[in-house]
Every structure is written in structure tokens, then in C-alpha cells.
Design an enzyme around this catalytic site. Structure first.
Site, PDB file in Angstrom:
ATOM      1  CE  LYS A   1      -4.373   0.458   2.398  1.00 26.51           C
ATOM      2  NZ  LYS A   1      -4.953   0.437   3.742  1.00 26.51           N
TER       3      LYS A   1
HETATM    4  C1  E4P Z   1      -8.399   1.271   3.942  1.00 28.08           C
HETATM    5  O1  E4P Z   1      -7.597   0.529   3.443  1.00 28.08           O
HETATM    6  C2  E4P Z   1      -8.249   1.933   5.239  1.00 28.08           C
HETATM    7  O2  E4P Z   1      -7.508   1.100   6.078  1.00 28.08           O
HETATM    8  C3  E4P Z   1      -9.571   2.158   5.925  1.00 28.08           C
HETATM    9  O3  E4P Z   1     -10.664   1.764   5.150  1.00 28.08           O
HETATM   10  C4  E4P Z   1      -9.706   3.471   6.592  1.00 28.08           C
HETATM   11  O4  E4P Z   1     -10.938   3.499   7.256  1.00 28.08           O
HETATM   12  P1  E4P Z   1     -11.276   4.527   8.415  1.00 28.08           P
HETATM   13  O5  E4P Z   1     -11.579   5.853   7.787  1.00 28.08           O
HETATM   14  O6  E4P Z   1     -12.488   3.954   9.080  1.00 28.08           O
HETATM   15  O7  E4P Z   1     -10.087   4.583   9.321  1.00 28.08           O
END
Ligand code: E4P
Length: 220
Positions: free
Chosen positions: A83
């Protein structure tokens, strides 16, 4: 549609995996830090629980560091997807890693324009954050819809992963928008099961059965 769990917690992953409906996992630095183990160790353990794409995020902020980290993360397990954040350096790292055959999930995407950059860099996945856009008064799902349409227009292979899902309604809307993947906290996946008519219907079926066949094993 693929369902990913947005957690690094092994108990939640084991519960979700037991249902046979979890296709992958997304993690981020916040989620990994919560579990208290070094990232390599935690990702390896996650790969042992869920057989599917497992996103592991770099923490470097410049391209060179991201590429080096990405190569290390990808070496942990064949299912690891690296990522990278949607910054200039993140897009440079995405191009470089993608050219080496490393699958990249471009994260922290908040606009269709940013998603175009990710696709052009060869990203395997782009992650628009729906809930966080909603939090600032925008409509996150509009961004998901626009990205799906744009990728379709040009035949980009990058998969749209609707992230930051806060409710079952978000998941349904992402499916209607045509997102290939939704990643959700365990709580949201669990809530997708719930319907009062299911509970009421089951209660009635069992009651009727019990009346006709008072002996537990009878009637089978
Ligand atoms: C995606 O890969 C992120 O880890 C995640 O969806 C972020 O979500 P949040 O806004 O609930 O922290």
C-alpha cells in the site's frame, strides 16, 4: 464483489474467515500499531488466516524508501499487496513497484482525479475513502461512482476498493456503484447479517416444528 476485512486483529479475521466470505484484508499503520507486533510478523500471521490479497502499507514518505519497503513487504508472502499513499512520491513508487511486478494498492484517495493518477501508474487497486469524505461534508460514494465510470471508459484494470466503510448501507451503495471490492471493519461485516424478519421467521419456524414434533429427534 470481493469483501475484505479492514483490520489487523487476528481474532476478528478468524471469525470472518470461518464464514467463508472474506476475500482479503486491508491494514494500515494505525491498525498494525493497535496489535503491537512488528509489521512483518503481523502480516505473516494474517496471511496464515486469510487466503487472499493482504494489503500492507509503507511508512516512508519518499519514493526511494517506499520502493525499498515495498519490496520487503512483498517478500513476506505471495499474497501481500503493497500500500502506497496517493502523494507524488507514492505515485512514483507505485510506478516503479508495478513495473517490477509488485501489486500496489494506492491508498488515501479522495478524488477521481487522484484515482486516474493511480491507474496511470499501474496500480492493482485504488482505495477511495468513503467515510472520511462523508465526515467532511462531501459524498464519498459519488467519488467511487465517478472512478468506476472513468476506469470503465478507458479500460483501466485497476480495481476500485471502496474503503472507510462505516455501515452496511455503504457496502450496498459501493456494490451498486460497481466497486470490485469493499473493505470493512469486522463490525460492519457482522451487521450485514442482521434483519429482524430473519430472526422472527426462524423463531416461528422452530416454534411450529416444536409443536408438531415435541421430541427433539422426531420429524427428521
Ligand atoms: C483502507 O484501506 C483503510 O484502512 C480504511 O478503510 C480506513 O478506514 P477509516 O476511515 O475507518 O479509518
Amino acid at each position: 464483489m470481493k469483501f475484505f476485512l479492514d483490520t489487523a486483529n487476528l481474532d476478528e479475521l478468524k471469525r470472518g474467515a470461518a464464514w467463508g466470505i472474506v476475500d482479503g484484508v486491508t491494514t494500515n499503520p494505525t491498525l498494525i500499531a493497535r496489535e503491537g507486533r512488528p509489521i512483518e510478523e503481523q502480516i505473516r500471521l494474517i496471511c496464515g488466516v486469510v487466503d487472499g490479497d493482504i494489503s500492507a502499507e509503507v511508512i516512508s514518505t519518499e519514493a526511494e524508501g517506499m520502493v525499498a519497503e515495498g519490496l520487503k513487504l512483498a517478500a513476506i508472502h505471495k499474497n501481500v499487496v503493497v500500500k502506497c499513499p496517493l502523494t507524488r512520491d507514492g505515485i512514483e513508487a507505485t510506478s516503479k513497484l508495478s513495473k517490477q511486478g509488485i501489486r500496489v494498492n494506492v491508498t488515501l484517495c479522495f478524488s477521481a482525479g487522484q484515482a486516474l493518477l493511480a491507474a496511470k501508474a499501474g496500480a492493482y487497486i485504488v482505495s477511495p475513502f468513503v467515510g472520511r469524505l462523508d465526515d467532511v461534508g462531501a459524498t464519498g460514494m459519488d467519488v467511487v461512482r465517478a472512478i468506476v465510470q472513468i476506469y470503465r471508459n478507458y479500460g483501466y484494470k485497476t480495481q476500485v476498493l471502496a474503503a472507510s466503510m462505516r455501515s452496511p448501507a455503504h457496502v450496498i451503495d459501493a456494490a451498486l456503484a460497481g466497486a470490485q471490492i469493499a473493505t470493512m471493519p469486522f463490525k460492519v461485516l457482522d451487521m450485514l447479517f442482521n434483519h429482524p424478519l430473519t430472526d422472527k421467521g426462524l423463531e416461528q419456524f422452530l416454534k411450529d416444528w416444536g409443536k408438531a414434533f415435541p421430541e427433539p429427534a422426531a420429524g427428521r
